[in-house]
Design an enzyme around this catalytic site. Sequence first.
Site, PDB file in Angstrom:
ATOM      1  N   ALA A 178     -52.901   1.335  -8.580  1.00 15.54           N
ATOM      2  CA  ALA A 178     -52.481   1.150  -7.190  1.00 15.54           C
ATOM      3  C   ALA A 178     -52.636   2.492  -6.484  1.00 15.54           C
ATOM      4  O   ALA A 178     -52.739   3.534  -7.133  1.00 15.54           O
ATOM      5  CB  ALA A 178     -51.019   0.711  -7.168  1.00 15.54           C
ATOM      6  N   GLY A 187     -52.554  -0.366 -12.193  1.00  8.29           N
ATOM      7  CA  GLY A 187     -53.073  -1.569 -11.536  1.00  8.29           C
ATOM      8  C   GLY A 187     -54.525  -1.839 -11.894  1.00  8.29           C
ATOM      9  O   GLY A 187     -54.983  -2.988 -11.818  1.00  8.29           O
ATOM     10  N   GLU A 197     -54.326  -3.737 -15.014  1.00  5.49           N
ATOM     11  CA  GLU A 197     -53.734  -5.054 -14.683  1.00  5.49           C
ATOM     12  C   GLU A 197     -54.794  -5.970 -14.064  1.00  5.49           C
ATOM     13  O   GLU A 197     -54.867  -7.159 -14.365  1.00  5.49           O
ATOM     14  CB  GLU A 197     -52.552  -4.848 -13.736  1.00  5.49           C
ATOM     15  CG  GLU A 197     -51.421  -4.109 -14.443  1.00  5.49           C
ATOM     16  CD  GLU A 197     -50.274  -3.755 -13.517  1.00  5.49           C
ATOM     17  OE1 GLU A 197     -50.483  -2.936 -12.594  1.00  5.49           O
ATOM     18  OE2 GLU A 197     -49.185  -4.292 -13.696  1.00  5.49           O
ATOM     19  N   GLU A 227     -47.574   3.942 -15.648  1.00  3.58           N
ATOM     20  CA  GLU A 227     -46.592   3.861 -14.554  1.00  3.58           C
ATOM     21  C   GLU A 227     -45.282   4.580 -14.859  1.00  3.58           C
ATOM     22  O   GLU A 227     -44.667   5.151 -13.947  1.00  3.58           O
ATOM     23  CB  GLU A 227     -46.301   2.397 -14.204  1.00  3.58           C
ATOM     24  CG  GLU A 227     -47.422   1.711 -13.430  1.00  3.58           C
ATOM     25  CD  GLU A 227     -48.480   1.061 -14.300  1.00  3.58           C
ATOM     26  OE1 GLU A 227     -48.571   1.397 -15.502  1.00  3.58           O
ATOM     27  OE2 GLU A 227     -49.225   0.208 -13.804  1.00  3.58           O
TER      28      GLU A 227
END
Length: 713
Positions: A63, A107, A110, A130
Amino acid sequence: MNEFVRLTINDGVAVITIDNPPVNALGAGVPEGIAAAIDRAEQDRPVSSIVLNGAGRTFVAGADIKQLEDQAHGRGPGAPNLHGLLKQIEDCSKPVVMAIHGTALGGGLELAMAGHYRVAAPDAQAGQPEVNLGIIPGAEGTQRLPRLVGLAAALEMCVSGKPIRAPEALRLGLFDRIIDGDWLSGAVTFAREMAARGGPHPRTRGRNEKLGTTESNAELLAHGREQARKTRRNMLAPLAVIDALEAAVTLPFEEGCRREREIVETCLASGQAKALIHAFFAERAAARIPGISKDTRTYNIRRAAIIGSGTMGGGIAMAFANAGIAVLIKDADQAALDRGLATVRNNYETSVNKGRFSKETMDQRMALIHPQLTYDGFENVDLIIEAVFENLALKKQVFAEIDRIAKRECILATNTSTLDIDQIAAGTSRPQMVIGTHFFSPAHVMRLLEIVRGAATASEVIAAALALAKQLRKAGVVVGNCRGFVGNRMMLPYMREAQFLLEEGATPMQVDQALVDFGMAMGIFAVGDMGGLDLAWRVRQEYKYLEKPGVRVPLVLEKLFEMGRWGQKTGAGWHRYDEDRKPIPDSKVEALIEAVAKQAGIPGRTISDDEIIERCIYIMINEGARILDEGHALRAGDIDTVYLAGYGFPAYRGGPMWYAGAVGLKKIYEKIMDFHRQHGELWEPAPLLKRLAEEGNTFASLDASKEVLAVRS
Ligand code: 3H9
C-alpha cells in the site's frame, strides 16, 4: 487503462503492467487501473489468460505508506479497501498469473495471493512487513497467507515481518514456479499452459487444506504469542497479527476478513503505528540533503581500502565484503593484522554455523578482503577509510601519507568518533575530499553510518558517502562536525545522568531494567560494560576540559576503572557477568556507590522508574534540540534515525525527538525546568525546545515546515 496501469495483449495473453515508480505502491489510481484492466481482459474474448506484473525494478511494494500515514493521523481518506479488487481477480473466469520480480511486499503480496497462480524470478522476495510499520496486513493477507503456506509459516512471516526468498516461497507453496531467464515471457508461457489445462483455477480463499486442526493451531498460536512477546518486545502489532491469523483458522473467510479490517484499524490508530511510519520515512528523508540532487556528480566506490585492522577496521572490511566491494586492509604490524583477519574469519564462521549463509558465500566474502602491511594498491582505490587508534596526531600522520599516495579523485574518510574532521582535513592537499564515516561497532551489523561533513567537504563527496551507505545497506545520516557528532554527543549527558541517579539512590540494575522496560535494546550500564569502562574512562579524560568548577561530575566510574573493573572484558564492571555474559547485580558496586555518595554528601532516596526514564531520555532530547538548533543535524528525524539505527532506541517510540512530541513538548519542557531548579546548569533548557513548547509545536512539525521550505526554494 490509466496513467499507472497498462494493458497489452501478447498473442492471446493479456499482460497488465503496474507502472507507479519508484516501487509500484498501490496508491490512488492503481487499484482502479488494475480493476479496469482485469475487466477489459476478461471481456476480451480472444484473451485466454492474464499476467499481472510490475514495471521497473520491482513487483508491488505494498500500500502507499503515505496514505496509511494520513489515515493514522486522521487526514484524508487513507488507504483504499482492496476487498472488491481482490474478489474480482479471484473470481475472474480466466486464469490470472502474478509475475513477481524484485519484491512483493505487504499489499503487493496480498494482491499476488488473490491471483490464481504466482510465478517469480529466482531472486524475487515476498513478505508481509506490516508489523514493522505498527500495523498488520490489511488487504486479506492474514486470511490468504495461511491458506497457501500453513499457519506455522504464516506466523513466522507476519510476526517477523521478514521477507522470504523465491526458493523458500516455492517450497512453502506461495509461488508455483520459478522462472530462470526472462521472467515475464516465462510468465506468459505459464499463463498459456494454465489456460490450456483448463479450469477451475485455484481460488486461494477457498483453499482450506493447510488450515490445520484446532489442537495443532492452538499450540502454534500459543507458541507464536510467546515468541512475539520475546522477539518483538512491547510491540502491539505482532500480537495483533496473531489475532488476525487466528481468525483465519477459526472463522469463515469473509468473517476473517472483517476481523482483519477491525484489527488493522485499531493498529493504525495506535501511537506505535505513527512512530514506526515516522521512522520509515525519517530514514529515507535523511538521504535528502539541500544542494544535493539526483543530478549531483558523484564518485562511484568500486574499490576501497581500510587502515587499521582492529575491531572497527575488521568490521568495516566485512561490511564492504558483504556488499560485494573488494577492500584492502592495512595494518602496521603483522601480528595485529593476523589477529584482525582471524576475528573476521571467526565472525563469518559463526554465521555459517548458524546457517545465515553458506560456506561458499563466506569464501567469496573472505576473498574480497586483502590484508597487507604496505600501501600497495592504494593508488587505485576510490575510497580510503582510516580506522586507527583515536589519536589526532596519529590520524594526521596517516592522512598525510594517504594524501601522497591516493589518486586525486579518491575520497579520504576517517572513522573517528570524537575528533575534529577539519583539523584532520587541514593536513591534506584536498580538504574537499575529506569526510567522516563513523561506523558503529560491530560495523558489519549495526545499520547506522554517521556521515560527518567537514567545512570544506564537497557536495559530490557527501553524495558519494550517502550512496555508499545505501550500497552497504546502512542508514546514512549526514551530521555536522561537532564534538561527538550527533549520537555520542547525546549519549554523553545520558550516561552522566544515569550515573547521577546511582549516586542519588538507584542501583545499576534498577536503571538498566527501567531502560530495557522502556524499550531500549540494552541498559546504559550494560552498554558501558560491553564497550569497556577503560574506554569510557579515556573519553571522560578527553572531555575533562569541558567540566566547569562547581558543576557536578559523576564520581563512581573512575573508582571502577582504578579497581580494574573494566566491564565484560574483565568479567565485571557496573555489573558482574556469568559465563553466558548475563549481567548479575553486584553488591560490591552498590556498596561502593553508597560510600562514594555518602562521602560527597549526596543524600540517598528512593528513585522511581519514571524518574529514571525522564532523567535519561529528556536530557538526550534537550541535547538533541541544541544539535538541531545549531544545524549539526538537518532534521529532528535525522536524530531519530541515528538513535534507531545505531543506539537501540525502540523503533515503536519513533526515536527520541518523535517520542518528545508524543509525550508533549510542553510537559517535557516543564519537567526539564524542574530538573534545572533541582540539579543546576546541566539541565539548562535548550532554547529551541522552549520555543517549540511555547508555540505548541513539535520537532516533527518543525521538520515538516523545513521540508516545505526546501520544496519552495
Ligand atoms: C501495506 O502494504 C498495508 C497493506 O496490508 C494494506 C493495508 C490497507 N509506499 O526504500 P527505498 C518509497 S503497508 C510509499 O529507498 P529500496 C520510499 O519512501 C506497506 N512509498 O528503496 C522512497 O521514497 P523517496 C508494506 C514507498 O530500493 C522510495 O520509495 N510494504 C513505499 O532501498 C524508494 O524506497 C512495505 O513496508 C510504499 N509502500 O527498497 C515495504 N515503499 O525516494 C516498504 C517505498 O522519496 N518499502 N517507498 O525517499 C521497502 O521496504 C523498500 O522501499 C523496498 C525498496 C524494499 C521496496
